[in-house]
Enzyme design. Structure first.
Site, mmCIF file in Angstrom:
data_model
loop_
_atom_site.group_PDB
_atom_site.id
_atom_site.type_symbol
_atom_site.label_atom_id
_atom_site.label_comp_id
_atom_site.label_asym_id
_atom_site.label_seq_id
_atom_site.Cartn_x
_atom_site.Cartn_y
_atom_site.Cartn_z
ATOM 1 N N PRO A 60 0.849 -1.203 0.000
ATOM 2 C CA PRO A 60 0.000 0.000 0.000
ATOM 3 C C PRO A 60 0.879 1.245 0.000
ATOM 4 O O PRO A 60 1.669 1.444 0.918
ATOM 5 C CB PRO A 60 -0.790 -0.131 1.305
ATOM 6 C CG PRO A 60 0.059 -0.999 2.185
ATOM 7 C CD PRO A 60 0.833 -1.910 1.282
ATOM 8 N N MET A 61 0.735 2.071 -1.043
ATOM 9 C CA MET A 61 1.581 3.257 -1.183
ATOM 10 C C MET A 61 0.717 4.469 -1.499
ATOM 11 O O MET A 61 -0.114 4.432 -2.418
ATOM 12 C CB MET A 61 2.618 3.053 -2.298
ATOM 13 C CG MET A 61 3.638 1.981 -2.022
ATOM 14 S SD MET A 61 4.762 1.694 -3.418
ATOM 15 C CE MET A 61 3.705 0.729 -4.517
ATOM 16 N N ALA A 62 0.929 5.540 -0.754
ATOM 17 C CA ALA A 62 0.156 6.762 -0.936
ATOM 18 C C ALA A 62 0.352 7.320 -2.339
ATOM 19 O O ALA A 62 1.474 7.428 -2.824
ATOM 20 C CB ALA A 62 0.565 7.802 0.101
ATOM 21 N N CYS A 97 3.841 3.997 8.752
ATOM 22 C CA CYS A 97 4.150 5.238 8.050
ATOM 23 C C CYS A 97 4.962 6.170 8.944
ATOM 24 O O CYS A 97 4.565 6.465 10.077
ATOM 25 C CB CYS A 97 2.867 5.939 7.607
ATOM 26 S SG CYS A 97 3.175 7.456 6.670
ATOM 27 N N LYS A 151 0.543 -3.540 9.180
ATOM 28 C CA LYS A 151 1.861 -3.307 8.606
ATOM 29 C C LYS A 151 2.665 -2.480 9.605
ATOM 30 O O LYS A 151 2.249 -1.384 9.988
ATOM 31 C CB LYS A 151 1.765 -2.584 7.262
ATOM 32 C CG LYS A 151 3.096 -2.437 6.530
ATOM 33 C CD LYS A 151 2.863 -2.006 5.077
ATOM 34 C CE LYS A 151 4.167 -2.042 4.273
ATOM 35 N NZ LYS A 151 4.997 -0.850 4.475
ATOM 36 N N ASP A 164 13.135 -3.362 0.005
ATOM 37 C CA ASP A 164 14.273 -3.590 -0.882
ATOM 38 C C ASP A 164 14.071 -4.776 -1.831
ATOM 39 O O ASP A 164 15.046 -5.435 -2.206
ATOM 40 C CB ASP A 164 15.563 -3.796 -0.074
ATOM 41 C CG ASP A 164 15.975 -2.545 0.690
ATOM 42 O OD1 ASP A 164 15.374 -1.482 0.450
ATOM 43 O OD2 ASP A 164 16.891 -2.637 1.534
#
Length: 337
Positions: free
Chosen positions: A17-19, A102, A141, A205
């Protein structure tokens, strides 16, 4: 068998999940190319609870493709998080994912994101409250800890598991590190050793097929969560299942498809062009002439001009074997998660 709550996933590869990235258009593309799960970007619990119209737009998903639909929310108060999860469930969410990693200050200062690593009882209370309010599987997460002196991922995992967490993703950096330095995969292996029955998602990574396989083999994790490695390269999910990389023609058509879907999702032509520029930079990475293309599209302000530029560049762009895995001119920091 790869289980997450009541759901059986087809493979161990998950889009992180990435903004500003894990919006419906990109999630749909990733699913179609083989991702087993694609949680939404982090969505404000306060915004959902207050029925903020801008926040509610983040709930849009494709029920024909996104199976199961995992909604990631962030917040610091159990009651508010439970109410937000109920809003998400009513909108179709089948899994609730809690962002406890986050590192961004505006998230952390409200006791959310990685701020929850400093209050383990409250983190567990959030999981418990959401489970009781929705009956949905809850995943989380987390990071390794707040800083190098407080590596408490095992303590956090124990509390979350006791609260009923159905799966746990670990990004093995501290909040202090942000996205710098190297992810310590030994923390993922340690987590899996201590919690063999809990589905563990390793994150950090993973940029190539070899990286993903190495993470599975070296850590024993159940799933690999891929973030920046998928930026501009959603075909990575297909390659992970033995499929081919993208051809120039295929790359061109998918970029165009993504641009159109993004414009429809945003609903504002100029706004969509501007916000899609970073996707174009990511898609162009590793191709000859990428720097010139990025400069060109950053000056465009209409969907048609972008489409024309995309056709010119991607239809015949060759791979640049000298390109590094990440270019200093390309902003990967925009994809926060």
């Amino acid at each position: 068998m790869l289980k997450l709550g009541p759901y059986t996933l087809p493979n161990p590869y998950i889009l992180a999940p990435m903004a500003g990235v894990s919006e419906r258009p990109f999630r749909v593309i990733a699913f179609r190319l083989g991702a087993a799960l694609c949680p939404t970007e982090l969505v404000s619990a306060q915004g959902l609870m207050r029925q903020n119209q801008r926040t509610l737009k983040y709930l849009r998903y494709d029920p024909h493709v996104e199976k199961p639909y995992s909604l990631q929310i962030f917040g610091g108060e159990p009651e508010a998080m439970a109410q937000a999860a109920q809003v998400g469930k009513a909108a179709g969410a089948q899994v609730i994912d809690i962002n406890m990693g986050c590192p961004v200050k505006k998230v952390v200062r409200n006791g959310a994101g990685s701020g929850l690593l400093c209050d383990v009882p409250r983190a567990a209370a959030i999981v418990r409250a959401i489970r009781e309010a929705t009956g949905l599987p809850v995943t989380c997460k987390i990071r390794s800890g707040w800083d190098a002196r407080t590596l408490n991922y095992l303590q956090v995992a124990e509390a979350l598991q006791e609260a009923g967490c159905a799966g746990l993703a670990l990004h093995p950096r501290t909040r202090e590190q942000g996205y710098s330095g190297q992810a310590n995969w030994a923390h993922i292996a340690d987590l899996k050793r201590h919690f063999p029955e809990l589905p563990i998602m390793g994150n950090g990574d993973v940029k190539t097929v070899a990286d993903a396989h190495r993470m599975l083999d070296s850590t024993g994790c159940d799933f690999v969560m891929i973030g920046r490695g998928a930026l501009g390269n959603p075909w990575l999910f297909r390659e992970l299942s033995g499929g081919p990389p993208a051809t120039p023609e295929e790359r061109c058509e998918l970029v165009l498809e993504h641009a159109r879907a993004h414009a429809e999702f945003v609903g504002d032509a100029l706004g969509a062009v501007r916000s899609f520029r970073r996707h174009l930079a990511w898609y162009a990475h590793g191709l000859k002439g990428a720097a010139h293309f990025r400069s060109e599209v950053n000056g465009l302000d209409s969907p048609q001009a972008v489409e024309d530029s995309v056709r010119r560049f991607f239809a015949g762009a060759d791979t640049d074997p000298t390109a590094p895995l990440e270019e200093p001119e390309v902003d990967y920091r925009a994809a926060l998660g």
